[in-house]
Design a protein around this motif. Structure first.
Motif, PDB file in Angstrom:
ATOM      1  N   ILE A 150      11.726  -6.406   8.291  1.00 43.90           N
ATOM      2  CA  ILE A 150      10.813  -5.767   7.347  1.00 43.90           C
ATOM      3  C   ILE A 150      11.294  -6.049   5.924  1.00 43.90           C
ATOM      4  CG2 ILE A 150       9.981  -3.922   8.834  1.00 43.90           C
ATOM      5  CD1 ILE A 150      11.920  -2.022   7.363  1.00 43.90           C
ATOM      6  N   GLY A 151      10.335  -6.124   5.022  1.00 42.41           N
ATOM      7  CA  GLY A 151      10.628  -6.242   3.595  1.00 42.41           C
ATOM      8  C   GLY A 151       9.870  -5.165   2.853  1.00 42.41           C
ATOM      9  N   ARG A 167       0.942 -15.893   0.789  1.00 42.30           N
ATOM     10  CA  ARG A 167       1.395 -14.720   1.541  1.00 42.30           C
ATOM     11  C   ARG A 167       0.382 -14.396   2.631  1.00 42.30           C
ATOM     12  NH1 ARG A 167       3.239 -13.780  -3.599  1.00 42.30           N
ATOM     13  NH2 ARG A 167       1.236 -12.894  -4.240  1.00 42.30           N
ATOM     14  N   ASN A 168       0.883 -13.902   3.743  1.00 48.31           N
ATOM     15  CA  ASN A 168       0.088 -13.692   4.947  1.00 48.31           C
ATOM     16  C   ASN A 168      -0.579 -12.325   4.933  1.00 48.31           C
ATOM     17  OD1 ASN A 168      -0.956 -13.560   7.535  1.00 48.31           O
ATOM     18  ND2 ASN A 168       1.039 -13.365   8.537  1.00 48.31           N
ATOM     19  N   GLY A 169      -1.868 -12.301   4.588  1.00 46.27           N
ATOM     20  CA  GLY A 169      -2.628 -11.057   4.609  1.00 46.27           C
ATOM     21  C   GLY A 169      -2.348 -10.190   3.400  1.00 46.27           C
ATOM     22  N   GLY A 170      -3.211  -9.175   3.226  1.00 45.54           N
ATOM     23  CA  GLY A 170      -3.033  -8.256   2.119  1.00 45.54           C
ATOM     24  C   GLY A 170      -4.309  -7.994   1.374  1.00 45.54           C
ATOM     25  N   THR A 171      -4.171  -7.526   0.163  1.00 47.08           N
ATOM     26  CA  THR A 171      -5.311  -7.114  -0.651  1.00 47.08           C
ATOM     27  C   THR A 171      -5.866  -8.289  -1.459  1.00 47.08           C
ATOM     28  OG1 THR A 171      -3.911  -6.509  -2.519  1.00 47.08           O
ATOM     29  CG2 THR A 171      -4.314  -4.810  -0.853  1.00 47.08           C
ATOM     30  N   LYS A 172      -7.079  -8.122  -1.919  1.00 49.61           N
ATOM     31  CA  LYS A 172      -7.685  -9.122  -2.795  1.00 49.61           C
ATOM     32  C   LYS A 172      -7.193  -8.962  -4.224  1.00 49.61           C
ATOM     33  CE  LYS A 172     -12.170 -10.630  -4.639  1.00 49.61           C
ATOM     34  NZ  LYS A 172     -13.629 -10.392  -4.621  1.00 49.61           N
ATOM     35  N   ASP A 173      -7.064  -7.716  -4.664  1.00 46.07           N
ATOM     36  CA  ASP A 173      -6.715  -7.436  -6.055  1.00 46.07           C
ATOM     37  C   ASP A 173      -5.230  -7.086  -6.192  1.00 46.07           C
ATOM     38  OD1 ASP A 173      -9.397  -7.742  -6.858  1.00 46.07           O
ATOM     39  OD2 ASP A 173      -9.831  -5.674  -6.222  1.00 46.07           O
ATOM     40  N   TYR A 174      -4.743  -7.130  -7.427  1.00 46.96           N
ATOM     41  CA  TYR A 174      -3.389  -6.669  -7.728  1.00 46.96           C
ATOM     42  C   TYR A 174      -3.245  -5.190  -7.378  1.00 46.96           C
ATOM     43  CZ  TYR A 174      -2.813 -10.890 -10.629  1.00 46.96           C
ATOM     44  OH  TYR A 174      -2.722 -12.177 -11.074  1.00 46.96           O
ATOM     45  N   ARG A 182       5.936  -5.464   4.323  1.00 45.44           N
ATOM     46  CA  ARG A 182       5.610  -6.698   5.041  1.00 45.44           C
ATOM     47  C   ARG A 182       6.538  -6.850   6.239  1.00 45.44           C
ATOM     48  NH1 ARG A 182       1.973 -10.380   3.213  1.00 45.44           N
ATOM     49  NH2 ARG A 182       1.037  -9.897   1.186  1.00 45.44           N
ATOM     50  N   GLY A 183       6.013  -7.553   7.259  1.00 45.96           N
ATOM     51  CA  GLY A 183       6.692  -7.598   8.539  1.00 45.96           C
ATOM     52  C   GLY A 183       7.545  -8.828   8.774  1.00 45.96           C
ATOM     53  N   PRO A 184       7.832  -9.114  10.053  1.00 46.05           N
ATOM     54  CA  PRO A 184       8.830 -10.114  10.416  1.00 46.05           C
ATOM     55  C   PRO A 184       8.486 -11.541  10.012  1.00 46.05           C
ATOM     56  CG  PRO A 184       8.450  -8.598  12.239  1.00 46.05           C
ATOM     57  CD  PRO A 184       7.384  -8.332  11.212  1.00 46.05           C
ATOM     58  N   TYR A 195       1.311  -8.824   5.946  1.00 46.02           N
ATOM     59  CA  TYR A 195       1.078  -7.570   5.238  1.00 46.02           C
ATOM     60  C   TYR A 195       0.833  -6.477   6.261  1.00 46.02           C
ATOM     61  CZ  TYR A 195      -1.644  -3.931   2.896  1.00 46.02           C
ATOM     62  OH  TYR A 195      -2.132  -2.722   2.460  1.00 46.02           O
ATOM     63  N   LEU A 196       1.510  -5.326   6.095  1.00 48.87           N
ATOM     64  CA  LEU A 196       1.359  -4.208   7.027  1.00 48.87           C
ATOM     65  C   LEU A 196       0.663  -3.021   6.386  1.00 48.87           C
ATOM     66  CD1 LEU A 196       4.873  -4.391   8.752  1.00 48.87           C
ATOM     67  CD2 LEU A 196       2.708  -5.370   9.551  1.00 48.87           C
TER      68      LEU A 196
END
Length: 463
Positions: A150-151, A167-174, A182-184, A195-196
């Motif tokens: 995890i990070g 980066r793998n997954g997440g939000t569109k905006d800042y 974030r995961g493994p 992104y978790l």
């Protein structure tokens, strides 16, 4: 001097009902010039080693307050995960010059990674918005941190949560001023460091810059020296605990003026998809870009959750040895992580010399003791005839209580450059304590010449 600043108590075995439990406690104040057991890289330094701070009053500085910095540190000792993990640390993020319109950047991460990763095969993830943990686009196809599990990102600028820059997954905006998980790391680049979840902190009104300018993750007043703990203080606890076949990640913090921790992020990791390695290591990283901050860490503790434990700090790492009376305050925190309300926690505290002998009251005298957060206490609060305090404490389930001991150290009671210490111990017969390595806490204070003390009033921590 005795090396009290880095201790590891690991791999003790406890047999009960046919089960084997692993115990560990790893602490490092990061206040000294001693880097034993630490891997420090890129722009990261111990400020006590570089002369920025006096030895005993330093910090781990991951980045300077300047653009395009990066730095990391990890503890080379691995630790077992059988009983879960509790990581506890303090940080400060601040800057000494205005950084245009960025309002501080980028942020820092606490990361846990596979304990089998060695110095030879360790590699950080991307910097910039990936904060040393996740994949990144500059340079292209930068992989995630080696063996990352995890990070936990403390994101000032707002990029770590974004599905951007590879980066793998997440939000569109800042998402500025956010705690992001974030995961493994995966051998498949596009599946790495997913992104978790995240928690956006504080007042979210206005645009991104209005949010960045608020004091949540970082301190946004430009100052010439590190802000005092009364101006900006963050103490963080990250728990990884078993929850059925899964793992619960819980992040808490305490800010200046607060006496209790606030839950700020909770996430359940799928134990089948993301099994917990048998051993882990812990590290920190930080990055700056066009915006920047000093990112600094101290008072790091790694131990097991789910039991009772004690933690100790003081308001001074060193005292002047040629002043008649030197007041000092020790703050001792007792935590009950169990599901039981406890009414009989045995507590003892002694003020000792470096060899472990009780200091006479002609050398150090306790003047006051107070408690907060306990359901009951038999500790004395006045008329102290020795530096040996004992009593019992009551503490509700999943809470902590604080004991504050103030006393006077008297002129030249010990030789200059030698130390004395506060030693606190707890135990209770009301529960089966799965880890006793965190039942004793020791805070060391040094007697110095006044002429070499430049900032004696910063918190001290040791175990």
């Amino acid at each position: 001097m005795m090396k009290q600043f880095y201790k590891t108590f690991c791999a003790a075995l406890l047999f009960s009902s046919g089960m084997v439990f692993s115990q560990f406690t790893i602490t490092n104040s990061l206040r000294t010039n001693d880097a034993t057991g630490l891997k420090i890289g890129d722009n990261a330094t111990l400020t006590a080693a570089t002369g920025v701070d006096p030895n005993g009053n330093g910090w781990l500085r991951l980045t300077n307050s300047s653009s395009s910095q990066k730095g990391y540190m990890y503890v080379q000792q691995s630790f077992p995960t059988t009983l879960g993990v509790l990581a506890d640390f303090e940080y400060v993020s601040w800057r000494s010059s205005k950084d245009a319109n960025y309002f501080g950047a980028d942020g820092l991460t606490l990361f846990l990674f596979d304990g089998n990763i060695t110095d030879a095969n360790f590699k950080l993830g991307g910097y910039g918005g990936s904060l040393g943990y996740a994949t990144y686009s500059n340079p292209a196809n930068t992989t995630g941190l080696s063996g990352g599990y995890i990070g936990v990102g403390f994101d000032e600028y707002g990029n770590y949560a974004r599905a951007a820059e590879n980066r793998n997954g997440g939000t569109k905006d800042y998402v500025p001023n956010a705690i992001v998980l974030r995961g493994p790391t995966s051998t498949t680049y596009t599946a790495s460091n997913p992104y978790l979840t995240h928690t956006a902190l504080g007042d979210r009104s206005g645009g991104d810059n209005a949010i960045r300018a608020r004091d949540e993750i970082d301190y946004n007043t430009v100052v010439t020296s590190r802000p005092s703990p009364t101006a900006f203080y963050r103490r963080v606890q990250v728990y990884v605990t078993k929850s059925g076949s899964d793992y619960l990640i819980n992040v808490k913090w305490r800010k200046q003026g607060e006496t209790t921790f606030t839950d700020i992020l909770t996430y359940t990791m799928n134990g089948t998809t993301y099994p917990l390695p048998a051993t882990l290591k812990l590290g920190f990283a930080a990055a700056t870009g066009g915006g920047y901050n000093f990112h600094e860490i101290r008072n790091m503790l790694l131990t097991t959750p789910g039991n009772i434990r004690v933690d100790s700090r003081s308001n001074s790492a060193s005292l002047c040895n040629d002043i008649k009376e030197n007041p000092i305050t020790f703050t001792i925190e007792v935590s009950n992580d169990t599901p039981a309300n406890l009414s009989n926690i045995n507590f003892s505290n002694q003020i000792q010399d470096a060899a472990g002998n009780l200091l006479d009251i002609t050398k150090f005298k306790i003047t006051s003791l107070s408690t907060t957060g306990f359901t009951s206490s038999t500790l004395p609060t006045s008329n102290f005839t020795s530096n040996d305090i004992t009593g019992t404490l009551g503490l509700a389930s999943k809470t902590s209580g604080i004991i504050t001991i103030t006393g006077n150290y008297y002129k030249k009671s010990i030789p200059t450059n030698q130390s004395f210490k506060s030693v606190s111990t707890i135990n209770s017969s009301e529960i089966f304590d799965t880890d006793t390595t965190n039942n004793t806490a020791t805070t060391v204070v040094y007697a110095r010449k006044c002429s070499i003390i430049t900032n004696p009033s910063l918190p001290s921590y040791s175990k």
